[in-house]
Design a protein around this motif. Structure first.
Motif, short mmCIF file in Angstrom:
data_model
loop_
_atom_site.label_atom_id
_atom_site.label_comp_id
_atom_site.label_asym_id
_atom_site.label_seq_id
_atom_site.Cartn_x
_atom_site.Cartn_y
_atom_site.Cartn_z
N GLN A 446 -2.97 4.58 -10.34
CA GLN A 446 -2.38 3.24 -10.22
C GLN A 446 -1.62 3.10 -8.90
O GLN A 446 -1.73 2.07 -8.22
N ARG A 447 -0.85 4.12 -8.55
CA ARG A 447 -0.10 4.07 -7.29
C ARG A 447 -1.05 4.07 -6.09
O ARG A 447 -0.78 3.41 -5.07
N MET A 450 -2.40 0.55 -5.58
CA MET A 450 -1.37 -0.31 -4.97
C MET A 450 -1.18 0.03 -3.49
O MET A 450 -1.06 -0.86 -2.64
N GLU A 453 -4.00 -1.34 -1.45
CA GLU A 453 -3.91 -2.79 -1.33
C GLU A 453 -2.85 -3.19 -0.30
O GLU A 453 -3.04 -4.08 0.52
N LYS A 454 -1.71 -2.48 -0.33
CA LYS A 454 -0.64 -2.77 0.62
C LYS A 454 -1.07 -2.45 2.04
O LYS A 454 -0.76 -3.17 2.99
#
Length: 515
Positions: A446-447, A450, A453-454
């Motif tokens: 999950q991290r 993210m 995406e960032k």
């Protein structure tokens, strides 16, 4: 010597059933050729996967009978028929051997009485387990491709018959579905009252029961299939060994097909229903995947009878527009429910409200609010920027760093398995460590998503602050329309018989009146 036999096939198709009968016959003849052997029982599981023992009734009964001393030898065709799970194969053969019962794998030519049994079992059960994993992946891939083509995986439901991967409307069930939607959305009947009403009227569920519950009603009202859409893979199987299904909250990609089949409920009524469900849901602030796209759904009520307003699209020579009227004027008669003067029938309020007029009222009321707009703009923009920055404070969450951590944890998992097979860990200790590492891997995945995406959408802070300030300023000065802002702060518009209307915002006592 009393001898038992165990056989299993993983599907219950006719050819596999014949295979099961053939195995039974073979075991009987094989035991008969040994004069010192006496057949105790042939235990057979059909239509059951070999990757676990939880649902294998015959296998579990065999284990219980072994403890009762009913036999001292178990014959089975091969390792993969006994189990495709490495841990189960070794654990159960050890357990049987500890009580004096041996297992002989006939096609493989060895048994648990042999000195090198566990070494051979480890190798052969590993191969069987890997084959199960590959089979599971092939089946999953094939099902996904079929889902993308529109093939339906599921059972028949109220209003639809599912056969051969296709959905067809069941007229009798469809009529009941329409009635449920009408009672809840148009007549504003609560789900508990509706369940009681259906019971009193003798309506039956899909299983033939008259025991309706509020939860059943909500499940029907939330089912996207009634609007003609299809969402598949709502559940997924994280472990091919256990076959246990879990709710899919984004762990795997869902297959979503809009306008897949003939709907029972028209799109407008469906969206009004979802908006009403969202409004009545006191336990969650999160919108559902099918929340209403109509801005004023659930926001307009009748000042005479208290009913909610429902909308229809009106088409003229100059174009089309949406207009709202009291739901009490739509419970009987024709689909328009207006008299010669254009007034709604069935309720004395007699007022039709257009979407654009309702939004103009919202903007006028927002513009009339007495507050320091510039101060609000500054603070809201700052809070938004602060929230964005807070989500990016973990500078160690680079994709490269996270991928490295995941690789290290995967290595730890493999070492735990090796240690278990060497006897350094018990089964319980190994499973506990495996669960711990799996949880860590899920969190890292999950991290990683993210972080990627960032990295992809990085934005300059000064430009972002300027854009946020401009956006908030335009919204508060009504220079830019925002459905989200309207839906968030608008509480209710009430329409009265004397043709005046009252608008209220969330959390404010002030009332804005319009004629």
């Amino acid at each position: 010597m009393k001898v038992a036999a165990y056989c299993r096939v993983s599907t219950d198709k006719e050819d596999q059933w014949n295979s099961l009968e053939s195995q039974k016959t073979y075991f009987q003849q094989y035991i008969q050729r040994h004069p010192d052997w006496e057949l105790s029982e042939i235990y057979a599981d059909e239509g059951i996967s070999g990757t676990g023992t939880k649902k294998r009734a015959a296998f579990n009964r065999m284990m219980n009978d072994a403890y009762e001393g009913k036999f001292s030898l178990v014959l089975t065709k091969e390792v993969s028929r006994f189990s495709r799970n490495i841990l189960d194969t070794i654990a159960y053969t050890r357990e049987l051997r500890s009580i004096g019962v041996h297992v002989y794998f006939m096609s493989d030519g060895f048994g648990t009485q042999d000195a090198d049994c566990e070494l051979r079992l480890t190798y052969m059960s590993s191969s069987a387990q890997e084959e199960s994993r590959k089979t599971s992946m092939r089946v999953t891939w094939s099902q996904q491709r079929q889902m993308e083509k529109g093939v339906v995986f599921g059972r028949s439901m109220l209003g639809y018959d599912v056969e051969g991967g296709k959905m067809t409307i069941n007229p009798e069930g469809a009529e009941l579905v329409r009635l449920i939607f009408h009672k809840y959305t148009v007549e504003q009947m609560s789900t508990s009252r509706l369940a009681n009403w259906l019971r009193e009227q003798g309506y039956k569920t899909l299983t033939g029961s008259t025991k309706w519950t509020a939860a059943q009603i909500v499940k029907i009202l939330r089912n996207e299939k009634y609007a003609g859409d299809l969402i598949q893979r709502k559940t997924y199987t994280p472990d091919y060994l256990t076959h246990e299904k879990k709710a899919n909250h984004g762990q795997v990609e869902k297959i979503i097909l809009h306008e897949h089949h003939q709907p029972i409920i028209d799109r407008e009524l469906w969206e009004q229903t979802q908006a009403l469900l969202d409004k009545n849901n006191k336990h969650s602030d999160a919108p559902t995947a099918h929340s209403s796209t109509h801005l004023f759904s659930g926001k307009i009520r009748c000042g005479e009878c208290g009913s909610g307003f429902v909308s229809r699209v009106k088409t003229t020579q100059s174009g089309s527009y949406r207009r709202w009227s009291c739901s009490k004027s739509t419970t009987e008669g024709s689909t328009e429910f207006v008299d010669g003067n254009g007034n709604a029938m069935g309720c004395s309020v007699g007022k039709l409200l257009r979407d654009d007029d309702a939004y103009a009222m919202f903007q006028a009321a927002l513009g009339a609010l007495d507050f320091d707009r510039e101060d609000v703009v500054t603070h809201v923009a700052a809070l938004a920027l602060e929230a964005i920055q807070a989500g990016e404070t973990n500078v160690s969450d680079t994709p490269e760093r996270l991928a490295f951590e995941m690789e290290k944890i995967q290595e730890k998992k493999e070492k735990v398995m090796d240690a278990y097979l060497d006897g350094a860990f018990t089964k319980e200790e190994m499973l506990a460590l495996k669960g711990k590492y799996d949880a860590q891997l899920d969190a890292l995945r999950q991290r990683l998503t993210m972080a990627q995406e960032k990295q992809k959408n990085g934005t300059d802070r000064a430009q972002l602050k300027q854009a946020l300030t401009g956006k908030v300023n335009a919204l508060l000065k009504c220079k830019q329309e925002s459905d989200i802002l309207c839906r968030t702060i608008l509480d209710q518009i009430t329409v009265f018989k004397d043709r005046h209307m009252e608008l209220r915002f969330q959390g404010l006592q002030q009332v804005f009146r319009f004629a």
